[in-house]
Design a protein around this motif. Structure first.
Motif, PDB file in Angstrom:
ATOM      1  N   ASP A  28       0.814  -1.218   0.000  1.00 50.71           N
ATOM      2  CA  ASP A  28       0.000   0.000   0.000  1.00 50.71           C
ATOM      3  C   ASP A  28       0.850   1.272   0.000  1.00 50.71           C
ATOM      4  N   LYS A  29       2.204   1.110   0.063  1.00 46.35           N
ATOM      5  CA  LYS A  29       3.095   2.267   0.040  1.00 46.35           C
ATOM      6  C   LYS A  29       4.032   2.232  -1.179  1.00 46.35           C
ATOM      7  N   ILE A  30       3.635   1.452  -2.181  1.00 43.50           N
ATOM      8  CA  ILE A  30       4.508   1.280  -3.333  1.00 43.50           C
ATOM      9  C   ILE A  30       4.748   2.581  -4.083  1.00 43.50           C
ATOM     10  N   HIS A  31       3.796   3.530  -3.945  1.00 44.80           N
ATOM     11  CA  HIS A  31       3.933   4.810  -4.652  1.00 44.80           C
ATOM     12  C   HIS A  31       4.965   5.725  -3.991  1.00 44.80           C
ATOM     13  N   ILE A  32       5.395   5.375  -2.789  1.00 44.13           N
ATOM     14  CA  ILE A  32       6.443   6.154  -2.119  1.00 44.13           C
ATOM     15  C   ILE A  32       7.555   5.199  -1.664  1.00 44.13           C
ATOM     16  N   LEU A  33       7.934   4.321  -2.547  1.00 44.05           N
ATOM     17  CA  LEU A  33       8.886   3.268  -2.228  1.00 44.05           C
ATOM     18  C   LEU A  33      10.235   3.850  -1.794  1.00 44.05           C
ATOM     19  N   ASN A  34      10.712   3.385  -0.639  1.00 42.55           N
ATOM     20  CA  ASN A  34      12.012   3.814  -0.127  1.00 42.55           C
ATOM     21  C   ASN A  34      12.543   2.681   0.734  1.00 42.55           C
ATOM     22  N   VAL A  35      13.327   1.810   0.117  1.00 41.20           N
ATOM     23  CA  VAL A  35      13.791   0.616   0.819  1.00 41.20           C
ATOM     24  C   VAL A  35      15.304   0.495   0.715  1.00 41.20           C
ATOM     25  N   SER A  36      15.870  -0.227   1.664  1.00 40.88           N
ATOM     26  CA  SER A  36      17.301  -0.513   1.654  1.00 40.88           C
ATOM     27  C   SER A  36      17.483  -1.974   2.050  1.00 40.88           C
ATOM     28  N   PHE A  37      18.261  -2.714   1.244  1.00 39.06           N
ATOM     29  CA  PHE A  37      18.468  -4.132   1.505  1.00 39.06           C
ATOM     30  C   PHE A  37      19.926  -4.377   1.879  1.00 39.06           C
ATOM     31  N   LEU A  38      20.144  -4.940   3.041  1.00 39.52           N
ATOM     32  CA  LEU A  38      21.492  -5.260   3.488  1.00 39.52           C
ATOM     33  C   LEU A  38      21.874  -6.612   2.908  1.00 39.52           C
ATOM     34  N   VAL A  39      22.810  -6.622   1.971  1.00 42.77           N
ATOM     35  CA  VAL A  39      23.208  -7.860   1.301  1.00 42.77           C
ATOM     36  C   VAL A  39      24.351  -8.506   2.060  1.00 42.77           C
ATOM     37  N   ASN A  40      24.571  -9.779   1.791  1.00 45.41           N
ATOM     38  CA  ASN A  40      25.611 -10.504   2.537  1.00 45.41           C
ATOM     39  C   ASN A  40      26.881 -10.706   1.716  1.00 45.41           C
ATOM     40  N   GLY A  41      27.132  -9.793   0.802  1.00 44.27           N
ATOM     41  CA  GLY A  41      28.370  -9.864   0.026  1.00 44.27           C
ATOM     42  C   GLY A  41      28.146  -9.501  -1.423  1.00 44.27           C
ATOM     43  N   LEU A  42      29.232  -9.363  -2.154  1.00 41.83           N
ATOM     44  CA  LEU A  42      29.173  -9.014  -3.570  1.00 41.83           C
ATOM     45  C   LEU A  42      30.179  -9.848  -4.335  1.00 41.83           C
ATOM     46  N   VAL A  43      29.718 -10.375  -5.467  1.00 43.03           N
ATOM     47  CA  VAL A  43      30.589 -11.127  -6.375  1.00 43.03           C
ATOM     48  C   VAL A  43      30.671 -10.364  -7.686  1.00 43.03           C
ATOM     49  N   GLU A  44      31.879 -10.134  -8.160  1.00 48.26           N
ATOM     50  CA  GLU A  44      32.059  -9.449  -9.444  1.00 48.26           C
ATOM     51  C   GLU A  44      32.498 -10.463 -10.484  1.00 48.26           C
ATOM     52  N   ARG A  45      31.779 -10.478 -11.605  1.00 47.26           N
ATOM     53  CA  ARG A  45      32.108 -11.396 -12.680  1.00 47.26           C
ATOM     54  C   ARG A  45      32.241 -10.630 -13.985  1.00 47.26           C
ATOM     55  N   PHE A  46      33.043 -11.169 -14.872  1.00 47.38           N
ATOM     56  CA  PHE A  46      33.225 -10.564 -16.187  1.00 47.38           C
ATOM     57  C   PHE A  46      32.087 -10.996 -17.098  1.00 47.38           C
ATOM     58  N   GLY A  47      31.582 -10.036 -17.894  1.00 50.34           N
ATOM     59  CA  GLY A  47      30.466 -10.355 -18.781  1.00 50.34           C
ATOM     60  C   GLY A  47      30.427  -9.438 -19.988  1.00 50.34           C
ATOM     61  N   GLY A  48      29.235  -9.275 -20.524  1.00 54.85           N
ATOM     62  CA  GLY A  48      29.050  -8.532 -21.765  1.00 54.85           C
ATOM     63  C   GLY A  48      29.037  -9.489 -22.936  1.00 54.85           C
ATOM     64  N   THR A  49      28.240  -9.173 -23.943  1.00 57.83           N
ATOM     65  CA  THR A  49      28.066 -10.107 -25.061  1.00 57.83           C
ATOM     66  C   THR A  49      29.384 -10.401 -25.778  1.00 57.83           C
ATOM     67  N   ALA A  50      30.149  -9.368 -26.098  1.00 55.97           N
ATOM     68  CA  ALA A  50      31.404  -9.575 -26.823  1.00 55.97           C
ATOM     69  C   ALA A  50      32.402 -10.357 -25.975  1.00 55.97           C
ATOM     70  N   GLY A  51      32.497 -10.001 -24.700  1.00 52.14           N
ATOM     71  CA  GLY A  51      33.415 -10.705 -23.818  1.00 52.14           C
ATOM     72  C   GLY A  51      33.062 -12.169 -23.665  1.00 52.14           C
ATOM     73  N   ASN A  52      31.778 -12.455 -23.508  1.00 51.14           N
ATOM     74  CA  ASN A  52      31.343 -13.842 -23.343  1.00 51.14           C
ATOM     75  C   ASN A  52      31.641 -14.677 -24.589  1.00 51.14           C
ATOM     76  N   ILE A  53      31.336 -14.123 -25.755  1.00 49.19           N
ATOM     77  CA  ILE A  53      31.562 -14.860 -26.995  1.00 49.19           C
ATOM     78  C   ILE A  53      33.050 -15.094 -27.214  1.00 49.19           C
ATOM     79  N   ALA A  54      33.858 -14.056 -27.010  1.00 52.31           N
ATOM     80  CA  ALA A  54      35.300 -14.187 -27.202  1.00 52.31           C
ATOM     81  C   ALA A  54      35.903 -15.185 -26.219  1.00 52.31           C
ATOM     82  N   TYR A  55      35.414 -15.185 -24.979  1.00 52.05           N
ATOM     83  CA  TYR A  55      35.918 -16.131 -23.978  1.00 52.05           C
ATOM     84  C   TYR A  55      35.666 -17.570 -24.424  1.00 52.05           C
ATOM     85  N   ASN A  56      34.443 -17.852 -24.856  1.00 53.76           N
ATOM     86  CA  ASN A  56      34.117 -19.206 -25.299  1.00 53.76           C
ATOM     87  C   ASN A  56      34.920 -19.602 -26.536  1.00 53.76           C
TER      88      ASN A  56
END
Length: 311
Positions: A28-56
């Motif tokens: 009922d408050k979606i029109h004034i959405l203001n949320v913060s999510f505490l995550v348990n870590g971050l993983v960084e991976r390489f991607g992108g269409t050109a990078g993925n194709i070239a890697y394979n």
């Protein structure tokens, strides 16, 4: 065969929220959405269409040149590409921007909230296309900078260089006229079945019209395989069963790498799609688009277990 891949290079930054988004969003408050999510870590991976194709392609023993654009934070990705023998002289660095990045937060119900920063992808790569030898080259235009997706097919067509057009998720960003021009004269148009419908709607072309503009139309169908269509016939290509499906993201790019490998071997398009199907199954067995690996011996054995001798 010299392989040139136009498309995106990006960092995928993946975070996990150890709860459900629904427990923290008040309907009922979606029109004034203001949320913060505490995550348990971050993983960084390489991607992108050109990078993925070239890697394979590098796993398949093929060298390629990426035509793309990156930002000031690209260093670690650049090192990785060069370690795999991928040419980076076609990559433009935009010093005032970051490399394109996708920020993905996933909750315990596998719901996702994504944010995408195009960063350097807003700029064309400005590669000197005259360096490409028409007698030995093939180009693949994957989703990336819009200017490149319009300009590169035009250059290839005007200089008699065969190219594969793969508009993917950038279809909505391209006008009907731009799609029509890029498709016209392509050696191969590759799309999934939903993307084919989007192109038909945007251009006003029928499937028969599209097939008349390209040498081959490849329609990928996920777990149902793919279909190669020409003006004369249609060939269904099967799949290579995955041991375990963990993440379908990146399977399409792996398929395209296998397709290019087959063409470099002198295979027909239908035969090359079988290599694509084999490469794709490795991608779905790992989380991330460049986390899998295989030897050529392993790849050949897996291919032959489904399709017979790879000669």
């Amino acid at each position: 065969m010299q392989i040139y891949i136009s498309g995106s290079l990006a960092f995928d930054r993946i975070m996990t929220f150890p709860d459900k988004f629904s427990n923290h969003i008040l309907p009922d408050k979606i029109h004034i959405l203001n949320v913060s999510f505490l995550v348990n870590g971050l993983v960084e991976r390489f991607g992108g269409t050109a990078g993925n194709i070239a890697y394979n392609l590098s796993l398949l023993g093929e060298k390629s040149t990426i035509l793309s654009q990156v930002g000031k934070d690209f260093g670690p990705y650049d090192e990785r590409l060069q370690q795999h023998g991928i040419a980076v002289d076609g990559i433009r660095t935009i010093e005032q921007e970051f490399t394109a990045g996708c920020y993905i937060t996933t909750d315990m119900s596998d719901n996702q909230i994504n944010g995408f920063n195009p960063g350097a992808m807003k700029y064309p790569c400005q590669y000197d296309m005259s360096r490409i030898d028409p007698a030995e080259a093939i180009g693949l235009i994957a989703p990336g900078n819009i200017h490149d997706m319009v300009d590169h097919p035009k250059y290839y067509r005007e200089h008699g260089i065969p190219y594969i057009f793969d508009p993917g998720q950038q279809i909505p960003a391209l006008s009907g006229d731009q799609l029509n021009e890029a498709i016209d004269g392509a050696e191969i148009l590759i799309v999934n079945d939903y993307e084919l419908e989007m192109i038909k709607k945007s251009t006003g072309l029928s499937k028969a019209d599209i097939v008349g503009k390209v040498a081959y139309l490849i329609t990928t169908l996920g777990e149902k395989g793919s279909v190669v269509t020409t003006v004369d016939d249609e060939t269904a290509i099967g799949v290579v069963p995955a041991r375990e499906v963990l993440d379908p993201t990146g399977a399409g790019d792996a398929f395209r790498a296998g397709l290019l490998k087959g063409l470099a071997m002198g295979k027909t398009v239908a035969e090359a799609c079988k290599l694509g199907a084999t490469c794709a199954t490795y991608a779905v067995e790992f989380k991330g688009t460049q986390e899998h690996s295989f030897t050529l011996e392993e790849f050949t054995a897996r291919y032959e277990s489904v399709f017979g001798p790879l000669t």
